[in-house]
Write a protein that holds these residues in place. Structure first.
Motif, PDB file in Angstrom:
ATOM      1  N   ILE A  72      34.599  -3.179   2.370  1.00  0.00           N
ATOM      2  CA  ILE A  72      35.629  -4.124   2.812  1.00  0.00           C
ATOM      3  C   ILE A  72      35.132  -5.553   2.616  1.00  0.00           C
ATOM      4  O   ILE A  72      35.834  -6.414   2.079  1.00  0.00           O
ATOM      5  N   LYS A  73      33.893  -5.813   3.042  1.00  0.00           N
ATOM      6  CA  LYS A  73      33.295  -7.145   2.937  1.00  0.00           C
ATOM      7  C   LYS A  73      33.185  -7.594   1.488  1.00  0.00           C
ATOM      8  O   LYS A  73      33.374  -8.780   1.171  1.00  0.00           O
ATOM      9  N   ASP A  74      32.899  -6.651   0.584  1.00  0.00           N
ATOM     10  CA  ASP A  74      32.720  -6.989  -0.827  1.00  0.00           C
ATOM     11  C   ASP A  74      34.033  -7.043  -1.600  1.00  0.00           C
ATOM     12  O   ASP A  74      34.040  -7.254  -2.814  1.00  0.00           O
ATOM     13  N   GLY A  75      35.158  -6.820  -0.911  1.00  0.00           N
ATOM     14  CA  GLY A  75      36.460  -6.922  -1.566  1.00  0.00           C
ATOM     15  C   GLY A  75      36.906  -5.696  -2.307  1.00  0.00           C
ATOM     16  O   GLY A  75      37.821  -5.766  -3.146  1.00  0.00           O
ATOM     17  N   HIS A  76      36.306  -4.546  -2.000  1.00  0.00           N
ATOM     18  CA  HIS A  76      36.683  -3.305  -2.680  1.00  0.00           C
ATOM     19  C   HIS A  76      37.807  -2.553  -1.963  1.00  0.00           C
ATOM     20  O   HIS A  76      38.191  -1.461  -2.400  1.00  0.00           O
ATOM     21  N   VAL A  77      38.326  -3.113  -0.876  1.00  0.00           N
ATOM     22  CA  VAL A  77      39.433  -2.495  -0.146  1.00  0.00           C
ATOM     23  C   VAL A  77      40.584  -3.493  -0.093  1.00  0.00           C
ATOM     24  O   VAL A  77      40.415  -4.631   0.373  1.00  0.00           O
ATOM     25  N   LEU A  78      41.733  -3.068  -0.584  1.00  0.00           N
ATOM     26  CA  LEU A  78      42.931  -3.904  -0.534  1.00  0.00           C
ATOM     27  C   LEU A  78      43.947  -3.271   0.415  1.00  0.00           C
ATOM     28  O   LEU A  78      44.181  -2.053   0.386  1.00  0.00           O
TER      29      LEU A  78
END
Length: 353
Positions: free
Chosen positions: A51-57
């Motif tokens: 989530i922190k690395d932007g892999h969850v939208l």
């Protein structure tokens, strides 16, 4: 050929985007908690990092782990594969080649080069460099690597180039017929040459370190020869019979003479002059170099030997220590190699029963 780490279903999951709908019964929960229920095969900490690395939208927008969900939102999980699954890739990495034929490769490993991918070093290792230098190494377990040197230990290593050579070299290592000699600068004045016979295992108080253990350790034998005594240090040669993790560093620490500059086992309070301390700090690593390697060639049966000069950083350290000893500046110089046979040994430290 299957990947050495490819043994789980997680890899297949991670190689594809995952799209799910948040169930309405999850309304009011934090996003990371909801994801932990939707993807129980992954740890919550891993999900939070994704989530922190932007892999969850969340509905096409970057998400926050602590935000609430209300149900019916669309989740896109676009997570990269774990680094260990991409570790065995070719990279252009420099390492000097001392000898090479169709059966084996002898390299002079620079200090700072990690030998094998592991946690914290999944790339930029000798193994990655070997796969670039000789792509056929990918067909061998561990790319033909049969033994290791610590990251900050420099010197000679042998690498197999065929399966038969790898099997034979492993057998020689197990039979203790491969001769591995090291030069090291140790704290203090080592009084006499001798043999350290002391079992080594994981330090029960610090799992990042190894230690001499009274019970449960693996047998470890190091022969130590005093080459030169300086004002507050000694130049020694260490000859391994066994190859335990950090063996020389642990044995020398236990004998009361840790290696100069050793960040893990060294003594930062060792008494020395300001000039010597500056030189040790400038070294930035344990003063340890694998300078001689001898083995039986796996194809020809010929006994072969290679030697490597001390690297520039250790020569510079010795120059400072010798200048201090003699009271005048000395030129940077190489050390002569001692080609004498082992000679007689006196036991100076024995394994506790």
């Amino acid at each position: 050929m299957s990947h050495p780490y490819d043994n789980s279903e997680d890899y297949n999951d991670l190689s594809e985007n995952r799209v799910v709908q948040i169930p309405t019964e999850f309304a009011g929960e934090r996003l990371d908690a909801a994801l932990a229920k939707l993807f129980p095969m992954y740890s919550r900490s891993r999900l939070q990092q994704w989530i922190k690395d932007g892999h969850v939208l969340l509905n096409g927008e970057p998400a926050l782990g602590k935000q609430k969900v209300y149900g019916d939102e669309q989740i896109l999980l676009d997570a990269p594969p774990p680094p260990e699954l991409t570790a065995f890739t070719a990279e252009e990495i420099y390492f000097p080649v001392v000898y090479e034929d169709e059966h084996l490769l002898v390299i002079d490993k620079p200090a700072g080069l990690v030998v094998h991918p592991a946690a914290g070093n999944w790339s930029g290792t000798l193994l990655n460099g070997l796969l670039h230098y000789c792509p056929s190494q990918a067909q061998l377990p561990r790319a033909g690597i049969v033994h290791r040197l610590d990251k900050d230990t420099s010197g000679l290593m042998v690498v197999a180039k065929t399966q038969l050579a790898q099997t034979d070299l492993v057998r020689q290592l197990q039979a203790r017929t491969v001769k591995r000699h090291y030069r090291a600068v140790a704290d203090g004045l080592v009084r006499q040459s001798g043999t350290i016979d002391a079992a080594i295992g994981r330090d029960p108080r610090n799992r990042l370190k190894m230690a001499v253990l009274s019970f449960g350790g693996k047998p470890a034998i190091t022969h130590v020869e005093v080459i030169e005594r300086l004002q507050h240090h000694s130049l020694v040669e260490c000859r391994l019979e066994t190859g335990r993790t950090h063996q020389i560093r642990v044995h020398m620490q236990k004998a009361g003479h840790p290696l100069a500059g050793d960040p893990l086992y060294g003594n930062p309070r060792h008494a020395m002059s300001d000039a010597a301390r500056e030189a040790v700090n400038l070294l930035g690593r344990q003063a340890l170099h694998a300078f001689r390697l001898a083995l039986v060639h796996p194809a020809t049966g010929e006994t072969m030997q290679w030697k490597s000069r001390l690297p520039a950083d250790m020569r510079a350290l010795l120059t400072v220590l010798r200048s201090e000893m003699h009271g005048k500046a000395l030129p940077l110089d190489d050390d002569d190699f001692d080609d004498e046979d082992d000679g007689d040994w006196e036991i100076i430290y024995t394994r506790e029963e």
